[in-house]
Design a protein around this motif. Structure first.
Motif, PDB file in Angstrom:
ATOM      1  N   TYR A 292     -13.856  15.463  12.394  1.00 24.44           N
ATOM      2  CA  TYR A 292     -12.944  16.165  11.474  1.00 24.44           C
ATOM      3  C   TYR A 292     -11.860  16.899  12.261  1.00 24.44           C
ATOM      4  O   TYR A 292     -12.113  17.481  13.324  1.00 24.44           O
ATOM      5  N   SER A 293     -10.663  16.855  11.737  1.00 25.39           N
ATOM      6  CA  SER A 293      -9.559  17.635  12.298  1.00 25.39           C
ATOM      7  C   SER A 293      -8.644  18.053  11.156  1.00 25.39           C
ATOM      8  O   SER A 293      -8.243  17.217  10.342  1.00 25.39           O
ATOM      9  N   PRO A 294      -8.322  19.336  11.078  1.00 29.29           N
ATOM     10  CA  PRO A 294      -7.445  19.798   9.991  1.00 29.29           C
ATOM     11  C   PRO A 294      -5.993  19.357  10.167  1.00 29.29           C
ATOM     12  O   PRO A 294      -5.213  19.401   9.219  1.00 29.29           O
ATOM     13  N   SER A 295      -5.642  18.888  11.367  1.00 29.73           N
ATOM     14  CA  SER A 295      -4.235  18.577  11.617  1.00 29.73           C
ATOM     15  C   SER A 295      -3.979  17.160  12.126  1.00 29.73           C
ATOM     16  O   SER A 295      -2.963  16.548  11.810  1.00 29.73           O
ATOM     17  N   ASP A 296      -4.907  16.597  12.926  1.00 27.41           N
ATOM     18  CA  ASP A 296      -4.668  15.274  13.514  1.00 27.41           C
ATOM     19  C   ASP A 296      -4.814  14.164  12.483  1.00 27.41           C
ATOM     20  O   ASP A 296      -5.706  14.195  11.626  1.00 27.41           O
ATOM     21  N   SER A 297      -3.959  13.159  12.576  1.00 33.47           N
ATOM     22  CA  SER A 297      -4.033  12.000  11.692  1.00 33.47           C
ATOM     23  C   SER A 297      -5.192  11.105  12.094  1.00 33.47           C
ATOM     24  O   SER A 297      -5.730  11.206  13.211  1.00 33.47           O
ATOM     25  N   VAL A 298      -5.563  10.194  11.195  1.00 30.52           N
ATOM     26  CA  VAL A 298      -6.620   9.222  11.496  1.00 30.52           C
ATOM     27  C   VAL A 298      -6.213   8.390  12.716  1.00 30.52           C
ATOM     28  O   VAL A 298      -7.023   8.136  13.604  1.00 30.52           O
ATOM     29  N   GLU A 299      -4.947   7.987  12.761  1.00 28.52           N
ATOM     30  CA  GLU A 299      -4.464   7.183  13.872  1.00 28.52           C
ATOM     31  C   GLU A 299      -4.625   7.924  15.201  1.00 28.52           C
ATOM     32  O   GLU A 299      -5.105   7.356  16.187  1.00 28.52           O
ATOM     33  N   LEU A 300      -4.240   9.190  15.234  1.00 27.62           N
ATOM     34  CA  LEU A 300      -4.304   9.972  16.472  1.00 27.62           C
ATOM     35  C   LEU A 300      -5.761  10.176  16.901  1.00 27.62           C
ATOM     36  O   LEU A 300      -6.091  10.062  18.086  1.00 27.62           O
ATOM     37  N   LYS A 301      -6.617  10.484  15.934  1.00 34.39           N
ATOM     38  CA  LYS A 301      -8.026  10.699  16.260  1.00 34.39           C
ATOM     39  C   LYS A 301      -8.651   9.428  16.847  1.00 34.39           C
ATOM     40  O   LYS A 301      -9.421   9.487  17.811  1.00 34.39           O
ATOM     41  N   LEU A 302      -8.302   8.280  16.261  1.00 34.52           N
ATOM     42  CA  LEU A 302      -8.886   7.037  16.756  1.00 34.52           C
ATOM     43  C   LEU A 302      -8.372   6.708  18.158  1.00 34.52           C
ATOM     44  O   LEU A 302      -9.143   6.294  19.019  1.00 34.52           O
ATOM     45  N   ARG A 303      -7.093   6.925  18.402  1.00 35.66           N
ATOM     46  CA  ARG A 303      -6.557   6.638  19.736  1.00 35.66           C
ATOM     47  C   ARG A 303      -7.190   7.540  20.791  1.00 35.66           C
ATOM     48  O   ARG A 303      -7.499   7.098  21.895  1.00 35.66           O
ATOM     49  N   HIS A 304      -7.413   8.782  20.440  1.00 40.48           N
ATOM     50  CA  HIS A 304      -8.069   9.706  21.370  1.00 40.48           C
ATOM     51  C   HIS A 304      -9.513   9.272  21.635  1.00 40.48           C
ATOM     52  O   HIS A 304      -9.991   9.298  22.773  1.00 40.48           O
ATOM     53  N   TYR A 305     -10.207   8.869  20.566  1.00 41.65           N
ATOM     54  CA  TYR A 305     -11.614   8.483  20.701  1.00 41.65           C
ATOM     55  C   TYR A 305     -11.767   7.243  21.577  1.00 41.65           C
ATOM     56  O   TYR A 305     -12.671   7.158  22.426  1.00 41.65           O
ATOM     57  N   LEU A 306     -10.894   6.268  21.365  1.00 39.67           N
ATOM     58  CA  LEU A 306     -10.985   5.008  22.104  1.00 39.67           C
ATOM     59  C   LEU A 306     -10.182   5.017  23.399  1.00 39.67           C
ATOM     60  O   LEU A 306     -10.215   4.044  24.152  1.00 39.67           O
ATOM     61  N   LYS A 307      -9.450   6.119  23.616  1.00 41.12           N
ATOM     62  CA  LYS A 307      -8.635   6.249  24.834  1.00 41.12           C
ATOM     63  C   LYS A 307      -7.636   5.098  24.983  1.00 41.12           C
ATOM     64  O   LYS A 307      -7.549   4.434  26.026  1.00 41.12           O
ATOM     65  N   ILE A 308      -6.894   4.856  23.917  1.00 36.14           N
ATOM     66  CA  ILE A 308      -5.843   3.835  23.958  1.00 36.14           C
ATOM     67  C   ILE A 308      -4.502   4.463  23.599  1.00 36.14           C
ATOM     68  O   ILE A 308      -4.428   5.374  22.774  1.00 36.14           O
ATOM     69  N   GLU A 309      -3.457   3.988  24.243  1.00 40.43           N
ATOM     70  CA  GLU A 309      -2.116   4.501  24.001  1.00 40.43           C
ATOM     71  C   GLU A 309      -1.453   3.742  22.852  1.00 40.43           C
ATOM     72  O   GLU A 309      -1.867   2.647  22.476  1.00 40.43           O
TER      73      GLU A 309
END
Length: 458
Positions: A292-309
């Motif tokens: 959960y994040s009150p500010s990050d988008s789904v796209e941003l959260k997924l990129r951070h999780y998978l470590k992809i640019e």
């Protein structure tokens, strides 16, 4: 006198099978009966053929099933593997030979003694993989042994892929077989194989990051990941002393690394249900695996999780599947993550009417002869003709049909529950398959053994 063939189940893999029997019907005095739950779905030119009878058959309706089997000379079961046993038991009871493309199950194995006592041939694993892989491998292995050679390495890979002219997505992949099997591939235990005399294991969460690379002349580079148990056929093939034994699934380079994203997210899990899956958007499905994040988008959260640019091809592959769509929704009630992922992928990876599929099979044989080491590489590439007459249907259905006719004609006579690893089975079938474009090319290459540089783990 007409010989009666009963085909139980008329799914996607039976187009060439049925055509083969009907083309041979007059010359071979055959009458084909096709039993299926949905007989109306069978093409009219088949239903109206004088040499064919189409019936509605529910394999769980005991009376109809027994009657159809009793009235036949030989039975071909193209049902899902879990349904073969009822058919097989009836074949024992009524003294009928049986042919299937499925793996030999523990249940079917229990019928071996009864089949031998009655002189019945129960031929299994006579499709593509398993099937053509067994026959083409044993033909080379037996040939090497006949020269006095000793097999020290055997690797084998098969892939159901999309033909180059229909390859128009970033994944270089479309479904040519059961999509559920693709989504669940590799689950149920660690992959096990032999490498230079040492047992090796790859757990599921690492499976798609350990791949071997190879090139097929005229078709470019491919990659392969390990099957669950490469040692299944060590005894059957007589490879108890082999140093390297590796069997795998083939994809285009880059597929496995991208598929690993779904594995790491948990989307291939089939062990639990998502209670509110019906009506869930694709975007909500993806978000359910992220923190959960009150500010990050789904796209941003997924990129951070998978470590992809954002400029990574992996990201482009996810976008291509419409994974972040708020318009597309899931119609499945209480579905597992794997079922939902399958639905989403079918949305993008289903063959269109003009698409063609492609089968690629590759073997590597290392052997010792006169104190020296040698290597043979062998491969075949088969392209489909249409959405119905696919390469998959050809390579699964034709060996089944050829074996069936050979059993009817008493050219295959060894009784019992078996797979096609004997010369009396594989030689004539492989020779006839050449007439249909299933031809193996062989190359003598310097012996390299198992190449550790072709395997990566990140």
């Amino acid at each position: 006198m007409m010989r009666k063939i009963l085909v139980v189940g008329a799914g996607k893999s039976t187009s060439y099978l049925i055509d083969y029997f009907l083309e041979k019907a007059v010359a071979e005095k055959l009458h084909l009966t096709i039993g299926d739950l949905n007989p109306d779905a069978i093409a009219s030119h088949i239903r109206n053929n004088d040499n064919c009878t189409v019936i509605k058959l529910d394999v769980f309706e005991e009376g109809a099933r027994k009657s159809a089997i009793e009235d036949s000379n030989i039975v071909v079961s193209m049902l899902p593997a879990r349904m073969h046993m009822k058919v097989a038991e009836d074949c024992i009871a009524f003294g009928k030979d049986l042919v299937t493309a499925s793996y030999v199950s523990k249940e079917i194995k229990t019928l071996d003694t009864q089949a031998k006592e009655k002189g019945l041939v129960f031929m299994n694993e006579i499709g593509l993989d398993p099937g053509i892989d067994h026959m083409s491998a044993m033909q080379v292995i037996d040939r090497i042994r006949a020269k006095g050679g000793k097999i020290i390495l055997f690797e084998s890979f098969t892939g159901g892929l999309v033909a180059p002219e229909s390859d128009n997505n970033l994944w270089n992949y479309k479904f040519t077989w059961n999509p559920r099997n693709v989504v669940l591939a590799g689950q149920g235990g660690a992959a096990k194989f032999l490498q230079e005399g040492t047992y090796k294991y790859i757990p599921y969460h690492k499976l798609f990051r350990r791949t071997e690379f190879f090139e097929i002349e005229g078709y470019g580079k491919f990659e392969g990941y390990a099957n669950r148990d490469s040692l299944d056929y060590r005894e059957a093939y007589g490879l108890q002393d082999v140093l390297t034994l590796y069997r795998g699934t083939m994809r285009r380079v880059g597929f496995s690394k991208a598929w690993n994203m779904f594995v790491q997210l948990g989307m291939t899990d089939d062990s639990y249900q998502i209670e509110n899956s019906e009506g869930m958007t694709y975007r909500e499905f993806v978000n359910s695996f992220l923190s959960y994040s009150p500010s990050d988008s789904v796209e941003l959260k997924l990129r951070h999780y998978l470590k992809i640019e954002q400029d990574d091809i992996m990201w482009e592959k996810l976008l291509e599947l419409n994974l972040f769509s708020s318009e597309k929704s899931i119609p499945l009630k209480n579905a597992t993550p794997a079922q939902i992922l399958q639905y989403i992928l079918e949305d993008s990876w289903t063959l269109s009417d003009t698409d063609k599929d492609m089968i690629v099979m590759y073997h590597k044989f290392g052997y010792e002869l006169y104190g020296k080491q040698f290597q043979i590489d062998a491969n075949t590439v088969v392209k489909g003709e249409s959405r119905t007459h696919t390469a998959m249907a050809k390579t699964v259905g034709l060996p089944v049909a050829m074996a069936t006719l050979a059993i009817l004609n008493k050219k295959i006579t060894t009784p019992g529950v078996q797979i096609p690893i004997r010369k009396e089975v594989y030689d004539p079938i492989l020779e006839e398959l050449k007439e249909y474009g299933v031809v193996f090319k062989e190359y003598n290459v310097p012996y390299l053994g198992y190449n550790p540089e072709s395997v990566y783990d990140k």
